[in-house]
Design a protein around this motif. Structure first.
Motif, PDB file in Angstrom:
ATOM      1  N   SER A 127      49.303  32.679  40.930  1.00 35.49           N
ATOM      2  CA  SER A 127      48.823  33.853  40.197  1.00 35.49           C
ATOM      3  C   SER A 127      49.570  35.097  40.650  1.00 35.49           C
ATOM      4  O   SER A 127      50.046  35.176  41.785  1.00 35.49           O
ATOM      5  CB  SER A 127      47.329  34.048  40.443  1.00 35.49           C
ATOM      6  OG  SER A 127      46.603  32.938  39.975  1.00 35.49           O
ATOM      7  N   PHE A 160      45.592  39.515  49.593  1.00 40.24           N
ATOM      8  CA  PHE A 160      46.177  38.771  48.468  1.00 40.24           C
ATOM      9  C   PHE A 160      47.086  37.660  48.989  1.00 40.24           C
ATOM     10  O   PHE A 160      47.038  36.526  48.510  1.00 40.24           O
ATOM     11  CB  PHE A 160      46.976  39.705  47.555  1.00 40.24           C
ATOM     12  CG  PHE A 160      46.159  40.470  46.555  1.00 40.24           C
ATOM     13  CD1 PHE A 160      45.557  39.829  45.482  1.00 40.24           C
ATOM     14  CD2 PHE A 160      46.026  41.847  46.661  1.00 40.24           C
ATOM     15  CE1 PHE A 160      44.820  40.536  44.541  1.00 40.24           C
ATOM     16  CE2 PHE A 160      45.292  42.564  45.723  1.00 40.24           C
ATOM     17  CZ  PHE A 160      44.688  41.903  44.665  1.00 40.24           C
ATOM     18  N   LEU A 202      45.405  34.590  50.205  1.00 40.38           N
ATOM     19  CA  LEU A 202      44.868  33.783  49.115  1.00 40.38           C
ATOM     20  C   LEU A 202      45.959  33.132  48.263  1.00 40.38           C
ATOM     21  O   LEU A 202      45.663  32.422  47.303  1.00 40.38           O
ATOM     22  CB  LEU A 202      43.978  34.650  48.218  1.00 40.38           C
ATOM     23  CG  LEU A 202      42.712  35.176  48.883  1.00 40.38           C
ATOM     24  CD1 LEU A 202      42.053  36.238  48.012  1.00 40.38           C
ATOM     25  CD2 LEU A 202      41.755  34.023  49.170  1.00 40.38           C
ATOM     26  N   ILE A 245      48.139  34.732  46.375  1.00 36.69           N
ATOM     27  CA  ILE A 245      48.312  35.473  45.126  1.00 36.69           C
ATOM     28  C   ILE A 245      49.518  36.386  45.277  1.00 36.69           C
ATOM     29  O   ILE A 245      49.561  37.231  46.176  1.00 36.69           O
ATOM     30  CB  ILE A 245      47.049  36.290  44.777  1.00 36.69           C
ATOM     31  CG1 ILE A 245      45.849  35.352  44.616  1.00 36.69           C
ATOM     32  CG2 ILE A 245      47.277  37.123  43.518  1.00 36.69           C
ATOM     33  CD1 ILE A 245      44.511  36.064  44.498  1.00 36.69           C
ATOM     34  N   THR A 297      51.598  39.424  44.737  1.00 40.23           N
ATOM     35  CA  THR A 297      51.173  40.780  44.405  1.00 40.23           C
ATOM     36  C   THR A 297      52.295  41.776  44.660  1.00 40.23           C
ATOM     37  O   THR A 297      53.042  41.646  45.619  1.00 40.23           O
ATOM     38  CB  THR A 297      49.947  41.183  45.259  1.00 40.23           C
ATOM     39  OG1 THR A 297      48.968  40.148  45.176  1.00 40.23           O
ATOM     40  CG2 THR A 297      49.346  42.481  44.785  1.00 40.23           C
ATOM     41  N   VAL A 330      41.214  42.885  45.656  1.00 37.70           N
ATOM     42  CA  VAL A 330      41.241  41.427  45.518  1.00 37.70           C
ATOM     43  C   VAL A 330      40.113  40.968  44.605  1.00 37.70           C
ATOM     44  O   VAL A 330      40.328  40.182  43.678  1.00 37.70           O
ATOM     45  CB  VAL A 330      41.168  40.739  46.897  1.00 37.70           C
ATOM     46  CG1 VAL A 330      40.942  39.242  46.751  1.00 37.70           C
ATOM     47  CG2 VAL A 330      42.431  41.015  47.702  1.00 37.70           C
ATOM     48  N   GLU A 331      38.919  41.469  44.849  1.00 33.97           N
ATOM     49  CA  GLU A 331      37.771  41.060  44.043  1.00 33.97           C
ATOM     50  C   GLU A 331      37.934  41.474  42.584  1.00 33.97           C
ATOM     51  O   GLU A 331      37.585  40.717  41.670  1.00 33.97           O
ATOM     52  CB  GLU A 331      36.473  41.636  44.623  1.00 33.97           C
ATOM     53  CG  GLU A 331      36.075  41.046  45.953  1.00 33.97           C
ATOM     54  CD  GLU A 331      36.878  41.553  47.152  1.00 33.97           C
ATOM     55  OE1 GLU A 331      36.769  40.943  48.221  1.00 33.97           O
ATOM     56  OE2 GLU A 331      37.624  42.553  47.020  1.00 33.97           O
ATOM     57  N   GLN A 379      40.411  39.060  41.076  1.00 33.57           N
ATOM     58  CA  GLN A 379      39.867  37.703  40.981  1.00 33.57           C
ATOM     59  C   GLN A 379      38.909  37.552  39.799  1.00 33.57           C
ATOM     60  O   GLN A 379      38.752  36.438  39.301  1.00 33.57           O
ATOM     61  CB  GLN A 379      39.157  37.320  42.275  1.00 33.57           C
ATOM     62  CG  GLN A 379      40.116  36.970  43.377  1.00 33.57           C
ATOM     63  CD  GLN A 379      39.405  36.578  44.661  1.00 33.57           C
ATOM     64  OE1 GLN A 379      38.395  37.168  45.030  1.00 33.57           O
ATOM     65  NE2 GLN A 379      39.944  35.579  45.336  1.00 33.57           N
ATOM     66  N   ARG A 380      38.291  38.623  39.354  1.00 32.08           N
ATOM     67  CA  ARG A 380      37.411  38.513  38.183  1.00 32.08           C
ATOM     68  C   ARG A 380      38.174  38.001  36.974  1.00 32.08           C
ATOM     69  O   ARG A 380      37.576  37.452  36.044  1.00 32.08           O
ATOM     70  CB  ARG A 380      36.792  39.888  37.854  1.00 32.08           C
ATOM     71  CG  ARG A 380      35.741  40.337  38.826  1.00 32.08           C
ATOM     72  CD  ARG A 380      34.960  41.524  38.302  1.00 32.08           C
ATOM     73  NE  ARG A 380      35.726  42.724  38.100  1.00 32.08           N
ATOM     74  CZ  ARG A 380      35.859  43.714  38.992  1.00 32.08           C
ATOM     75  NH1 ARG A 380      35.278  43.625  40.161  1.00 32.08           N
ATOM     76  NH2 ARG A 380      36.563  44.792  38.698  1.00 32.08           N
ATOM     77  N   TRP A 381      39.497  38.215  36.942  1.00 31.93           N
ATOM     78  CA  TRP A 381      40.303  37.862  35.775  1.00 31.93           C
ATOM     79  C   TRP A 381      41.312  36.751  36.021  1.00 31.93           C
ATOM     80  O   TRP A 381      42.052  36.381  35.117  1.00 31.93           O
ATOM     81  CB  TRP A 381      41.002  39.119  35.242  1.00 31.93           C
ATOM     82  CG  TRP A 381      39.975  40.119  34.835  1.00 31.93           C
ATOM     83  CD1 TRP A 381      39.577  41.221  35.534  1.00 31.93           C
ATOM     84  CD2 TRP A 381      39.158  40.058  33.683  1.00 31.93           C
ATOM     85  NE1 TRP A 381      38.566  41.864  34.871  1.00 31.93           N
ATOM     86  CE2 TRP A 381      38.289  41.167  33.703  1.00 31.93           C
ATOM     87  CE3 TRP A 381      39.060  39.176  32.602  1.00 31.93           C
ATOM     88  CZ2 TRP A 381      37.348  41.423  32.721  1.00 31.93           C
ATOM     89  CZ3 TRP A 381      38.137  39.432  31.609  1.00 31.93           C
ATOM     90  CH2 TRP A 381      37.303  40.539  31.681  1.00 31.93           C
ATOM     91  N   LEU A 382      41.354  36.244  37.236  1.00 29.52           N
ATOM     92  CA  LEU A 382      42.290  35.139  37.530  1.00 29.52           C
ATOM     93  C   LEU A 382      41.625  33.804  37.266  1.00 29.52           C
ATOM     94  O   LEU A 382      40.451  33.626  37.367  1.00 29.52           O
ATOM     95  CB  LEU A 382      42.766  35.204  38.990  1.00 29.52           C
ATOM     96  CG  LEU A 382      43.692  36.367  39.319  1.00 29.52           C
ATOM     97  CD1 LEU A 382      43.968  36.403  40.818  1.00 29.52           C
ATOM     98  CD2 LEU A 382      45.000  36.247  38.550  1.00 29.52           C
TER      99      LEU A 382
END
Length: 115
Positions: A2, A33, A36, A38, A40, A108-109, A112-115
């Protein structure tokens, strides 16, 4: 993997802001990030139209999964800049979800709502 692009003001261009503290907070979020897995990047813009070309370059650099627009850009007194950033994101990264954080510590949060 992601990918998230964080768009915010370069704190060195905002009067009265503790740039070092903001950049330290951003570094902490970038480390979260990374932990995790991700991918970025940041697009630190200036509060004027000169930020458009570099922002477009970053938006088109790769297909971002999420573009997170920071709180400074979203402030009422920056409404026109916020519209510009939102429309550039829509135009140049149409596949990306748009996310908004509520503080430097929850990027991050928000992503993450959209990943």
């Amino acid at each position: 993997m992601s990918s998230v692009l964080i768009v915010g003001y370069d704190p060195h261009t905002v009067p009265g802001v503790d740039a070092d503290a903001l950049l330290k907070g951003l570094d902490l979020e970038m480390a979260r990030f990374e932990e995790l897995g991700i991918d970025t990047a940041t697009a630190l813009i200036t509060p004027d139209e000169s930020s458009e070309p570099p922002l477009v370059a970053q938006l088109t650099d790769r297909p971002w999964d999420v573009v997170l627009i920071g709180g400074g850009v979203r402030r009422q007194e920056n409404l026109i800049q916020f519209e510009r950033v939102l429309n550039l994101t829509h135009r140049h990264a149409p596949q990306a979800a748009v996310a908004f954080n509520s503080s430097m510590g929850d990027c991050v949060e928000a992503a993450q709502r959209w990943l």
